[in-house]
Design a protein around this motif. Sequence first.
Motif, PDB file in Angstrom:
ATOM      1  N   ALA A  76      -9.050   7.384  -1.639  1.00 60.58           N
ATOM      2  CA  ALA A  76      -7.730   6.806  -1.917  1.00 60.58           C
ATOM      3  C   ALA A  76      -6.679   7.894  -2.101  1.00 60.58           C
ATOM      4  CB  ALA A  76      -7.804   5.927  -3.169  1.00 60.58           C
ATOM      5  N   LEU A  77      -7.050   8.994  -2.748  1.00 56.01           N
ATOM      6  CA  LEU A  77      -6.102  10.085  -2.946  1.00 56.01           C
ATOM      7  C   LEU A  77      -5.639  10.666  -1.617  1.00 56.01           C
ATOM      8  CD1 LEU A  77      -7.774  11.972  -5.950  1.00 56.01           C
ATOM      9  CD2 LEU A  77      -5.545  10.844  -5.965  1.00 56.01           C
ATOM     10  N   ARG A  78      -6.559  10.840  -0.695  1.00 57.26           N
ATOM     11  CA  ARG A  78      -6.202  11.401   0.612  1.00 57.26           C
ATOM     12  C   ARG A  78      -5.470  10.383   1.487  1.00 57.26           C
ATOM     13  NH1 ARG A  78      -8.333  16.325   1.455  1.00 57.26           N
ATOM     14  NH2 ARG A  78     -10.080  17.008   0.147  1.00 57.26           N
ATOM     15  N   GLU A  79      -5.804   9.122   1.336  1.00 56.64           N
ATOM     16  CA  GLU A  79      -5.226   8.083   2.189  1.00 56.64           C
ATOM     17  C   GLU A  79      -3.853   7.628   1.702  1.00 56.64           C
ATOM     18  OE1 GLU A  79      -6.626   5.581   5.617  1.00 56.64           O
ATOM     19  OE2 GLU A  79      -7.140   7.515   4.738  1.00 56.64           O
ATOM     20  N   TYR A  80      -3.675   7.563   0.375  1.00 58.03           N
ATOM     21  CA  TYR A  80      -2.442   6.987  -0.176  1.00 58.03           C
ATOM     22  C   TYR A  80      -1.659   7.937  -1.071  1.00 58.03           C
ATOM     23  CZ  TYR A  80      -4.880   2.678   1.147  1.00 58.03           C
ATOM     24  OH  TYR A  80      -5.559   1.694   1.835  1.00 58.03           O
ATOM     25  N   GLY A  81      -2.250   9.033  -1.516  1.00 62.05           N
ATOM     26  CA  GLY A  81      -1.579   9.933  -2.448  1.00 62.05           C
ATOM     27  C   GLY A  81      -1.953   9.621  -3.887  1.00 62.05           C
ATOM     28  N   ASP A  83      -0.227   8.831  -6.613  1.00 58.34           N
ATOM     29  CA  ASP A  83       0.525   7.862  -7.424  1.00 58.34           C
ATOM     30  C   ASP A  83       0.688   6.493  -6.765  1.00 58.34           C
ATOM     31  OD1 ASP A  83       0.986   9.881  -9.397  1.00 58.34           O
ATOM     32  OD2 ASP A  83       2.567  10.707  -8.101  1.00 58.34           O
ATOM     33  N   ALA A  84      -0.087   6.233  -5.740  1.00 55.98           N
ATOM     34  CA  ALA A  84       0.088   4.979  -4.992  1.00 55.98           C
ATOM     35  C   ALA A  84      -0.324   3.755  -5.795  1.00 55.98           C
ATOM     36  CB  ALA A  84      -0.707   5.041  -3.687  1.00 55.98           C
ATOM     37  N   PHE A  85      -1.249   3.925  -6.741  1.00 56.78           N
ATOM     38  CA  PHE A  85      -1.742   2.789  -7.529  1.00 56.78           C
ATOM     39  C   PHE A  85      -1.579   3.091  -9.023  1.00 56.78           C
ATOM     40  CE2 PHE A  85      -4.019   2.872  -3.482  1.00 56.78           C
ATOM     41  CZ  PHE A  85      -3.795   1.584  -3.010  1.00 56.78           C
ATOM     42  N   GLY A  86      -0.365   3.429  -9.415  1.00 54.67           N
ATOM     43  CA  GLY A  86      -0.080   3.774 -10.799  1.00 54.67           C
ATOM     44  C   GLY A  86       0.028   2.565 -11.700  1.00 54.67           C
ATOM     45  N   ASP A  87       0.363   2.816 -12.981  1.00 54.22           N
ATOM     46  CA  ASP A  87       0.387   1.737 -13.967  1.00 54.22           C
ATOM     47  C   ASP A  87       1.522   0.738 -13.746  1.00 54.22           C
ATOM     48  OD1 ASP A  87       2.400   3.462 -14.587  1.00 54.22           O
ATOM     49  OD2 ASP A  87       1.851   3.737 -16.694  1.00 54.22           O
ATOM     50  N   LYS A  88       2.490   1.090 -12.878  1.00 52.35           N
ATOM     51  CA  LYS A  88       3.586   0.157 -12.592  1.00 52.35           C
ATOM     52  C   LYS A  88       3.324  -0.700 -11.355  1.00 52.35           C
ATOM     53  CE  LYS A  88       7.115   3.053 -14.785  1.00 52.35           C
ATOM     54  NZ  LYS A  88       8.396   3.795 -14.609  1.00 52.35           N
ATOM     55  N   THR A  89       2.163  -0.492 -10.733  1.00 54.34           N
ATOM     56  CA  THR A  89       1.800  -1.264  -9.546  1.00 54.34           C
ATOM     57  C   THR A  89       1.134  -2.567  -9.963  1.00 54.34           C
ATOM     58  OG1 THR A  89       1.414   0.801  -8.335  1.00 54.34           O
ATOM     59  CG2 THR A  89       0.521  -1.212  -7.368  1.00 54.34           C
ATOM     60  N   ASP A  90       1.617  -3.691  -9.436  1.00 55.23           N
ATOM     61  CA  ASP A  90       0.980  -4.972  -9.757  1.00 55.23           C
ATOM     62  C   ASP A  90      -0.101  -5.292  -8.726  1.00 55.23           C
ATOM     63  OD1 ASP A  90       2.308  -5.918  -7.476  1.00 55.23           O
ATOM     64  OD2 ASP A  90       3.949  -6.773  -8.634  1.00 55.23           O
ATOM     65  N   LYS A  92      -0.482  -7.741  -6.572  1.00 60.65           N
ATOM     66  CA  LYS A  92      -0.009  -8.144  -5.255  1.00 60.65           C
ATOM     67  C   LYS A  92       0.354  -6.927  -4.409  1.00 60.65           C
ATOM     68  CE  LYS A  92       3.358 -11.231  -3.043  1.00 60.65           C
ATOM     69  NZ  LYS A  92       4.483 -12.184  -3.289  1.00 60.65           N
ATOM     70  N   THR A  93       1.049  -5.982  -5.014  1.00 61.91           N
ATOM     71  CA  THR A  93       1.450  -4.772  -4.296  1.00 61.91           C
ATOM     72  C   THR A  93       0.237  -3.934  -3.912  1.00 61.91           C
ATOM     73  OG1 THR A  93       3.539  -4.720  -5.517  1.00 61.91           O
ATOM     74  CG2 THR A  93       2.858  -2.679  -4.435  1.00 61.91           C
ATOM     75  N   ALA A  94      -0.699  -3.789  -4.840  1.00 61.82           N
ATOM     76  CA  ALA A  94      -1.901  -3.000  -4.566  1.00 61.82           C
ATOM     77  C   ALA A  94      -2.708  -3.591  -3.416  1.00 61.82           C
ATOM     78  CB  ALA A  94      -2.755  -2.920  -5.822  1.00 61.82           C
ATOM     79  N   LEU A  95      -2.908  -4.916  -3.445  1.00 64.53           N
ATOM     80  CA  LEU A  95      -3.669  -5.571  -2.369  1.00 64.53           C
ATOM     81  C   LEU A  95      -2.955  -5.454  -1.030  1.00 64.53           C
ATOM     82  CD1 LEU A  95      -4.912  -8.785  -4.233  1.00 64.53           C
ATOM     83  CD2 LEU A  95      -6.292  -6.821  -3.509  1.00 64.53           C
ATOM     84  N   ARG A  96      -1.634  -5.544  -1.051  1.00 63.79           N
ATOM     85  CA  ARG A  96      -0.878  -5.426   0.196  1.00 63.79           C
ATOM     86  C   ARG A  96      -1.034  -4.029   0.794  1.00 63.79           C
ATOM     87  NH1 ARG A  96       3.706  -6.790  -1.578  1.00 63.79           N
ATOM     88  NH2 ARG A  96       4.690  -4.737  -1.771  1.00 63.79           N
ATOM     89  N   LYS A  97      -0.971  -3.001  -0.044  1.00 66.17           N
ATOM     90  CA  LYS A  97      -1.147  -1.630   0.442  1.00 66.17           C
ATOM     91  C   LYS A  97      -2.524  -1.447   1.077  1.00 66.17           C
ATOM     92  CE  LYS A  97       1.880   0.859  -2.770  1.00 66.17           C
ATOM     93  NZ  LYS A  97       1.930   1.854  -3.882  1.00 66.17           N
ATOM     94  N   LEU A  98      -3.533  -1.993   0.417  1.00 65.04           N
ATOM     95  CA  LEU A  98      -4.894  -1.842   0.929  1.00 65.04           C
ATOM     96  C   LEU A  98      -5.102  -2.605   2.229  1.00 65.04           C
ATOM     97  CD1 LEU A  98      -6.682  -2.185  -2.521  1.00 65.04           C
ATOM     98  CD2 LEU A  98      -6.746  -0.144  -1.076  1.00 65.04           C
ATOM     99  N   ARG A  99      -4.649  -3.839   2.267  1.00 61.25           N
ATOM    100  CA  ARG A  99      -4.853  -4.670   3.466  1.00 61.25           C
ATOM    101  C   ARG A  99      -4.014  -4.196   4.642  1.00 61.25           C
ATOM    102  NH1 ARG A  99      -5.155 -10.101  -0.199  1.00 61.25           N
ATOM    103  NH2 ARG A  99      -7.442 -10.195  -0.375  1.00 61.25           N
TER     104      ARG A  99
END
Length: 211
Positions: A76-81, A83-90, A92-99
């Motif tokens: 995940a670190l290499r693919e998204y960086g 801070d891509a899934f930080g504490d302010k990520t909900d 819905k946003t996390a699932l959208r990034k992954l999908r």
Amino acid sequence: MKKIGLFIMSAGLLLLAACSSTKLTSSWKTNDATLQRDKKIVVMALAPQRENQLRALMEDNLAAELKKEGFNAVSALREYGPDAFGDKTDEKTALRKLRNNNASQVLTVVLLNKARERDFVPGPMYGGYPYYYGGFWPYYSRWYGNMYQPGYYQSNTKYSWQSNLYDLDQRKLIYSAQTQSVDPPTAVRQAYLYAKQIVKDMTKQQLIAKN
């Protein structure tokens, strides 16, 4: 003297091996749990900020071990960086990034606890039955030496980890495993052994089908 030196060196190596270890403490899976080689698996680790190197190594090693088995696994670190899934990520946003990146499963790796512990190691009173043929004194003196040899305290650093495998399509947990690492010599070694242990258990649990 050379023989004594070799003996001391061998004993030291055995002691080091005994003190440092990585072992599986528990694992569980659903009946239908499986890893599919045509789907992307994102390995996502969590650890305190001071353990950032270990976090990256955990992701890289697990992804590498899964790739050896023919799976499309990424860090995940290499693919998204970082801070891509930080504490302010909900959610819905996390699932959208992954999908949006064609991810179907997420393997989380969480450092549950890191603790420095002081354990008492008893003397070798019951370390084995002494040789007793050939007379009273060899037997008695050997036991006497064992009986009154004092124990000692040793300090260990213990890492407790948990890996959870989530299926994004089914939206559920399908596999979970916990391990403990005691006095790993380096972060690199700990991550390597951890990845080996998890993939070995996945194979045993039949998440990974044999080719």
